[in-house]
Design a protein around this motif. Sequence first.
Motif, PDB file in Angstrom:
ATOM      1  N   ASP A 116       0.833  -1.218   0.000  1.00 45.74           N
ATOM      2  CA  ASP A 116       0.000   0.000   0.000  1.00 45.74           C
ATOM      3  C   ASP A 116       0.862   1.260   0.000  1.00 45.74           C
ATOM      4  N   GLN A 117       1.944   1.232   0.789  1.00 39.99           N
ATOM      5  CA  GLN A 117       2.838   2.400   0.839  1.00 39.99           C
ATOM      6  C   GLN A 117       3.473   2.641  -0.529  1.00 39.99           C
ATOM      7  N   ALA A 118       3.836   1.555  -1.203  1.00 42.65           N
ATOM      8  CA  ALA A 118       4.435   1.687  -2.534  1.00 42.65           C
ATOM      9  C   ALA A 118       3.442   2.350  -3.486  1.00 42.65           C
ATOM     10  N   ARG A 119       2.169   1.947  -3.387  1.00 48.26           N
ATOM     11  CA  ARG A 119       1.151   2.499  -4.285  1.00 48.26           C
ATOM     12  C   ARG A 119       0.899   3.984  -4.010  1.00 48.26           C
ATOM     13  N   VAL A 120       0.645   4.352  -2.730  1.00 51.87           N
ATOM     14  CA  VAL A 120       0.273   5.759  -2.468  1.00 51.87           C
ATOM     15  C   VAL A 120       1.455   6.703  -2.667  1.00 51.87           C
ATOM     16  N   HIS A 121       2.691   6.217  -2.483  1.00 50.69           N
ATOM     17  CA  HIS A 121       3.865   7.077  -2.678  1.00 50.69           C
ATOM     18  C   HIS A 121       4.439   6.949  -4.092  1.00 50.69           C
ATOM     19  N   ALA A 122       3.861   6.034  -4.891  1.00 49.47           N
ATOM     20  CA  ALA A 122       4.320   5.798  -6.269  1.00 49.47           C
ATOM     21  C   ALA A 122       5.815   5.476  -6.326  1.00 49.47           C
ATOM     22  N   ILE A 123       6.237   4.517  -5.505  1.00 51.18           N
ATOM     23  CA  ILE A 123       7.634   4.060  -5.508  1.00 51.18           C
ATOM     24  C   ILE A 123       7.627   2.521  -5.531  1.00 51.18           C
ATOM     25  N   PRO A 124       8.750   1.892  -5.899  1.00 53.18           N
ATOM     26  CA  PRO A 124       8.788   0.425  -5.887  1.00 53.18           C
ATOM     27  C   PRO A 124       8.699  -0.128  -4.451  1.00 53.18           C
ATOM     28  N   GLU A 125       8.092  -1.316  -4.309  1.00 50.12           N
ATOM     29  CA  GLU A 125       7.970  -1.937  -2.976  1.00 50.12           C
ATOM     30  C   GLU A 125       9.331  -2.096  -2.301  1.00 50.12           C
ATOM     31  N   SER A 126      10.366  -2.352  -3.129  1.00 53.65           N
ATOM     32  CA  SER A 126      11.708  -2.584  -2.569  1.00 53.65           C
ATOM     33  C   SER A 126      12.280  -1.333  -1.903  1.00 53.65           C
ATOM     34  N   ASP A 127      11.694  -0.151  -2.210  1.00 52.93           N
ATOM     35  CA  ASP A 127      12.209   1.107  -1.629  1.00 52.93           C
ATOM     36  C   ASP A 127      11.449   1.547  -0.378  1.00 52.93           C
ATOM     37  N   VAL A 128      10.343   0.865  -0.050  1.00 54.00           N
ATOM     38  CA  VAL A 128       9.462   1.368   1.021  1.00 54.00           C
ATOM     39  C   VAL A 128      10.171   1.412   2.371  1.00 54.00           C
ATOM     40  N   VAL A 129      10.935   0.366   2.696  1.00 58.36           N
ATOM     41  CA  VAL A 129      11.562   0.334   4.025  1.00 58.36           C
ATOM     42  C   VAL A 129      12.550   1.488   4.174  1.00 58.36           C
ATOM     43  N   THR A 130      13.432   1.662   3.197  1.00 59.56           N
ATOM     44  CA  THR A 130      14.455   2.712   3.353  1.00 59.56           C
ATOM     45  C   THR A 130      13.902   4.122   3.127  1.00 59.56           C
ATOM     46  N   ARG A 131      13.044   4.297   2.096  1.00 58.30           N
ATOM     47  CA  ARG A 131      12.615   5.670   1.749  1.00 58.30           C
ATOM     48  C   ARG A 131      11.434   6.166   2.583  1.00 58.30           C
ATOM     49  N   ILE A 132      10.581   5.266   3.076  1.00 58.32           N
ATOM     50  CA  ILE A 132       9.395   5.706   3.833  1.00 58.32           C
ATOM     51  C   ILE A 132       9.556   5.377   5.320  1.00 58.32           C
ATOM     52  N   MET A 133       9.827   4.110   5.625  1.00 53.38           N
ATOM     53  CA  MET A 133       9.773   3.689   7.029  1.00 53.38           C
ATOM     54  C   MET A 133      10.997   4.136   7.831  1.00 53.38           C
ATOM     55  N   LEU A 134      12.173   3.946   7.273  1.00 48.60           N
ATOM     56  CA  LEU A 134      13.365   4.314   8.053  1.00 48.60           C
ATOM     57  C   LEU A 134      13.745   5.781   7.871  1.00 48.60           C
ATOM     58  N   GLU A 135      13.072   6.476   6.948  1.00 51.83           N
ATOM     59  CA  GLU A 135      13.417   7.893   6.703  1.00 51.83           C
ATOM     60  C   GLU A 135      13.320   8.732   7.990  1.00 51.83           C
ATOM     61  N   PRO A 136      12.231   8.596   8.797  1.00 53.21           N
ATOM     62  CA  PRO A 136      12.163   9.432  10.010  1.00 53.21           C
ATOM     63  C   PRO A 136      12.990   8.900  11.176  1.00 53.21           C
ATOM     64  N   HIS A 137      13.514   7.686  11.104  1.00 56.30           N
ATOM     65  CA  HIS A 137      14.362   7.136  12.182  1.00 56.30           C
ATOM     66  C   HIS A 137      15.767   7.740  12.078  1.00 56.30           C
ATOM     67  N   ALA A 138      16.265   8.330  13.181  1.00 53.67           N
ATOM     68  CA  ALA A 138      17.671   8.759  13.180  1.00 53.67           C
ATOM     69  C   ALA A 138      18.576   7.524  13.163  1.00 53.67           C
ATOM     70  N   ILE A 139      18.195   6.494  13.909  1.00 51.77           N
ATOM     71  CA  ILE A 139      18.912   5.206  13.881  1.00 51.77           C
ATOM     72  C   ILE A 139      18.247   4.359  12.797  1.00 51.77           C
ATOM     73  N   LYS A 140      19.004   4.010  11.768  1.00 48.49           N
ATOM     74  CA  LYS A 140      18.405   3.443  10.560  1.00 48.49           C
ATOM     75  C   LYS A 140      18.223   1.931  10.647  1.00 48.49           C
ATOM     76  N   ARG A 141      17.409   1.510  11.597  1.00 46.09           N
ATOM     77  CA  ARG A 141      16.971   0.114  11.600  1.00 46.09           C
ATOM     78  C   ARG A 141      15.586   0.053  12.207  1.00 46.09           C
ATOM     79  N   MET A 142      14.895  -1.078  11.940  1.00 51.20           N
ATOM     80  CA  MET A 142      13.595  -1.324  12.571  1.00 51.20           C
ATOM     81  C   MET A 142      13.805  -1.629  14.048  1.00 51.20           C
ATOM     82  N   ILE A 143      12.816  -1.284  14.855  1.00 55.10           N
ATOM     83  CA  ILE A 143      12.811  -1.649  16.275  1.00 55.10           C
ATOM     84  C   ILE A 143      12.326  -3.099  16.365  1.00 55.10           C
TER      85      ILE A 143
END
Length: 260
Positions: free
Chosen positions: A199-226
């Motif tokens: 869904d994030q890939a669709r609404v942001h018009a980016i490939p699914e492979s980019d969602v974690v780095t470009r959308i989810m980890l973008e606001p994290h100062a520490i670049k990993r999932m909790i």
Amino acid sequence: MGMLDGKAAVVTGAGSGIGRAIAQALAREGAALSVADIEEGGGQATADAIVRSGGRAQFLRADVSRSEDVRVMIAQAAAAFGRLDILVNNAGLQHVAPIVDYPEDRWNVLIGVMLTGTFLCTRYALPHMIERQWGRVVNVASAHGLVASPFKSAYVAAKHGVVGFTKVAAWEVAGSGVTVNAVCPGYVRTPLVEKQIADQARVHAIPESDVVTRIMLEPHAIKRMIEPDEVAAMVVYLCSDAAGMVTGTALTMDAGWTAR
Ligand code: NAD
């Protein structure tokens, strides 16, 4: 000796992800667990895992957005272990869409589960805690209880509501030995996050492979999932006697997100 020996806890949405990790962490500290979830498979699996590890647990099926389900679930939890000391309001779900396309039924479900569900479980659990002059309510909100992201209107509204409700509840029960707090994680590695990648890939018009780095980890100062266990450790702290003067707060574990 566990920190929570003799205590009894309810964790909602404990059939998966963060809720499961919280239930298991509370059980490791000696609490007897009622694992509440709308999904029997995951909920029963969590309860079974706790029992296999030597803890005490039961699964209770409940839709936390339904008053009658919650009333019965809380009564069964208190009856099984003779008390109810800890409630973790964790059940939740996500739907990602622009406001103008946002399905009205999904809005009602998200608000019903995460905001009304938190109110209902707290409403029925508090009397058990006030009776013994000790209790802990922990609401799993989110960084989205403090800041917004586009396309998550119902989720952000519900989580901001949970943070507000937490403050009111903390004031109402202050002086009774009961604390009420919210935890506000950033992105945690769970099925809820994995399910929103398409869904994030669709609404942001980016490939699914980019969602974690470009959308989810973008606001994290520490670049990993909790990890779910990291959130669970914060909840265990809030349930401890050491946190007796921590109430009404929205404690972040957001990898630096809201510090910006
Ligand atoms: P998850 O999908 O892994 O688990 C959610 C659980 O809630 C599931 O077992 C589901 O069956 C249950 N549930 C859903 N609707 C329910 C209902 N009506 N009644 C009872 N149970 C219901 O998700 P998760 O990531 O572990 O999320 C747990 C909580 O943490 C949610 O409130 C979520 O908003 C919050 N949160 C998650 C993240 C994250 O990045 N994963 C970040 C911040 C906050």
